[in-house]
Design an enzyme around this catalytic site. Structure first.
Site, PDB file in Angstrom:
ATOM      1  N   MET A  32      -2.859  -3.127   1.027  1.00 52.02           N
ATOM      2  CA  MET A  32      -3.194  -2.598   2.348  1.00 52.02           C
ATOM      3  C   MET A  32      -4.275  -1.521   2.216  1.00 52.02           C
ATOM      4  O   MET A  32      -4.468  -0.703   3.107  1.00 52.02           O
ATOM      5  CB  MET A  32      -1.948  -2.015   3.022  1.00 52.02           C
ATOM      6  CG  MET A  32      -0.897  -3.098   3.297  1.00 52.02           C
ATOM      7  SD  MET A  32       0.177  -2.717   4.670  1.00 52.02           S
ATOM      8  CE  MET A  32       0.916  -1.213   4.102  1.00 52.02           C
ATOM      9  N   HIS A  39      -2.955   0.363  -8.098  1.00 53.94           N
ATOM     10  CA  HIS A  39      -3.566  -0.906  -7.677  1.00 53.94           C
ATOM     11  C   HIS A  39      -4.552  -1.392  -8.743  1.00 53.94           C
ATOM     12  O   HIS A  39      -4.606  -2.589  -9.045  1.00 53.94           O
ATOM     13  CB  HIS A  39      -4.325  -0.738  -6.357  1.00 53.94           C
ATOM     14  CG  HIS A  39      -3.466  -0.392  -5.188  1.00 53.94           C
ATOM     15  ND1 HIS A  39      -3.442   0.853  -4.621  1.00 53.94           N
ATOM     16  CD2 HIS A  39      -2.585  -1.135  -4.471  1.00 53.94           C
ATOM     17  CE1 HIS A  39      -2.604   0.874  -3.603  1.00 53.94           C
ATOM     18  NE2 HIS A  39      -2.060  -0.332  -3.489  1.00 53.94           N
ATOM     19  N   LYS A 151       7.083  -0.768  -7.725  1.00 60.36           N
ATOM     20  CA  LYS A 151       7.497   0.397  -6.932  1.00 60.36           C
ATOM     21  C   LYS A 151       8.230  -0.087  -5.678  1.00 60.36           C
ATOM     22  O   LYS A 151       9.243   0.456  -5.296  1.00 60.36           O
ATOM     23  CB  LYS A 151       6.308   1.275  -6.543  1.00 60.36           C
ATOM     24  CG  LYS A 151       6.776   2.530  -5.794  1.00 60.36           C
ATOM     25  CD  LYS A 151       5.683   3.528  -5.610  1.00 60.36           C
ATOM     26  CE  LYS A 151       4.724   3.131  -4.531  1.00 60.36           C
ATOM     27  NZ  LYS A 151       5.335   3.197  -3.175  1.00 60.36           N
ATOM     28  N   SER A 187       1.332   6.399  -5.140  1.00 61.34           N
ATOM     29  CA  SER A 187       1.453   5.814  -3.806  1.00 61.34           C
ATOM     30  C   SER A 187       0.325   6.349  -2.943  1.00 61.34           C
ATOM     31  O   SER A 187      -0.073   7.519  -3.087  1.00 61.34           O
ATOM     32  CB  SER A 187       2.800   6.233  -3.196  1.00 61.34           C
ATOM     33  OG  SER A 187       2.786   6.034  -1.802  1.00 61.34           O
ATOM     34  N   ARG A 189       0.641   7.186  -0.076  1.00 59.31           N
ATOM     35  CA  ARG A 189       1.232   8.239   0.749  1.00 59.31           C
ATOM     36  C   ARG A 189       1.211   9.609   0.070  1.00 59.31           C
ATOM     37  O   ARG A 189       1.322  10.626   0.751  1.00 59.31           O
ATOM     38  CB  ARG A 189       2.674   7.882   1.110  1.00 59.31           C
ATOM     39  CG  ARG A 189       2.750   6.719   2.069  1.00 59.31           C
ATOM     40  CD  ARG A 189       4.160   6.186   2.156  1.00 59.31           C
ATOM     41  NE  ARG A 189       4.166   4.938   2.903  1.00 59.31           N
ATOM     42  CZ  ARG A 189       4.524   4.837   4.171  1.00 59.31           C
ATOM     43  NH1 ARG A 189       4.929   5.895   4.821  1.00 59.31           N
ATOM     44  NH2 ARG A 189       4.490   3.675   4.783  1.00 59.31           N
TER      45      ARG A 189
HETATM   46  O1  PAF Z   1       2.716  -3.758  -0.651  1.00 58.06           O
HETATM   47  C1  PAF Z   1       1.815  -3.845   0.223  1.00 58.06           C
HETATM   48  O2  PAF Z   1       0.755  -3.221   0.144  1.00 58.06           O
HETATM   49  C2  PAF Z   1       2.049  -4.739   1.423  1.00 58.06           C
HETATM   50  O3  PAF Z   1       3.385  -4.759   1.783  1.00 58.06           O
HETATM   51  C3  PAF Z   1       1.513  -6.173   1.229  1.00 58.06           C
HETATM   52  C4  PAF Z   1       2.257  -6.887   0.124  1.00 58.06           C
HETATM   53  C5  PAF Z   1       0.027  -6.128   0.914  1.00 58.06           C
HETATM   54  C6  PAF Z   1       1.705  -6.977   2.518  1.00 58.06           C
HETATM   55  O4  PAF Z   1       1.038  -6.410   3.593  1.00 58.06           O
END
Ligand code: PAF
Length: 262
Positions: A32, A39, A151, A187, A189
């Site tokens: 997202m 990531h 996570k 995260s 956040r």
């Molecule tokens: O973990 C996330 O960032 C979201 O839940 C995902 C898997 C991209 C789905 O929108």
């Protein structure tokens, strides 16, 4: 120097970009956005294991049960592209809302067990939105392997079940949690926390990591910190927690040693 990343938006553009790579294995990392080192580690793993690497960046509105949370979710498109380029992604896909939700969310994926506990209890509708969008993304990308962080362990388990149940031909790969040097799970956040909040979040992560003690003892230790517990639960050999610090909801989990299984 990293190769130039392809940026696509429509499904047709995405499919053409994948086909033009002509590689037998495709690795996919759905996100997202508001990307961080955690990531990047998923993308690097996908890079090591596949010929072509695709990352989607889509703030999926249907998985936010709180409209304010959706509004406040960070959008950092340019920084995300730079991080993805450095991590070795070939294609970044920014899906269009009108294509993903051409049905106006009339069709939904409901799971009736695991999605109703832990985060599902405090975030009604969250997992339905998540599962629905993930199924759509998986069907569009048709990746060899799709990567998720541990996570969101409950999410990972639900996605594994989704792929099996709907015969989706991708391998779901779970990747270890990335933590900062003080043990806090990375995260998007965390960026919303002030210095005191960060300190509390790190103290919480340290407490959670001591898996040899009971949930009751953990609860007593956490009561000394300026945080609010959403849930604290042992389930199938893992300890799960969600807390609020400075109004920001954080989740974490860890494996329990065999003798602590409830
Ligand atoms: O973990 C996330 O960032 C979201 O839940 C995902 C898997 C991209 C789905 O929108």
């Amino acid at each position: 120097m990293a190769a130039k990343i392809r940026i696509v938006e429509s499904i047709a553009e995405l499919r053409a970009a994948i086909d033009s790579k002509g590689s037998p294995s495709v690795g996919f990392v759905p996100t997202m956005g508001a990307l961080h080192v955690g990531h990047a580690s998923l993308v690097e793993r996908a890079r090591a294991e596949n010929g072509t690497v695709i990352v989607s960046v889509f703030v999926n509105p249907t998985q936010f049960n709180d409209p304010q949370d959706l509004e406040r979710y960070p959008r950092t498109r340019e920084a995300d592209i730079i991080l993805l380029e450095k991590s070795g992604a070939d294609i970044v896909w920014f899906p269009r809302y009108d294509e993903i939700y051409a049905d106006k969310y009339r069709y939904q994926i409901h799971e009736n067990e695991l999605s109703l506990v832990l985060c599902g209890k405090s975030r009604p509708g969250h997992f339905t939105g998540m599962l629905t969008v993930v199924l759509k993304l998986l069907q569009i990308v048709r990746a060899t392997k799709t990567y998720f962080g541990e996570k969101d362990y409950q999410q990972l388990e639900l996605v594994r079940g989704l792929a099996t149940t709907f015969f989706v031909a991708t391998e779901i790969v779970g990747c270890a949690i990335s933590r900062d040097d003080q043990g806090l799970a990375l995260s998007s956040r965390n960026a919303r926390l002030g210095p005191a909040g960060l300190e509390t979040a790190r103290a919480f992560a340290k407490e959670l990591a001591v898996t040899s003690r009971s949930l009751e003892d953990l609860r007593i230790s956490l009561a000394k910190l300026p945080l609010e517990i959403d849930y604290l639960e042992d389930r199938s050999g893992r300890r799960y927690a969600a807390i609020f610090v400075e109004g920001v909801r954080l989740i974490d989990n860890c494996e329990l040693k065999k003798e602590n299984h409830s």
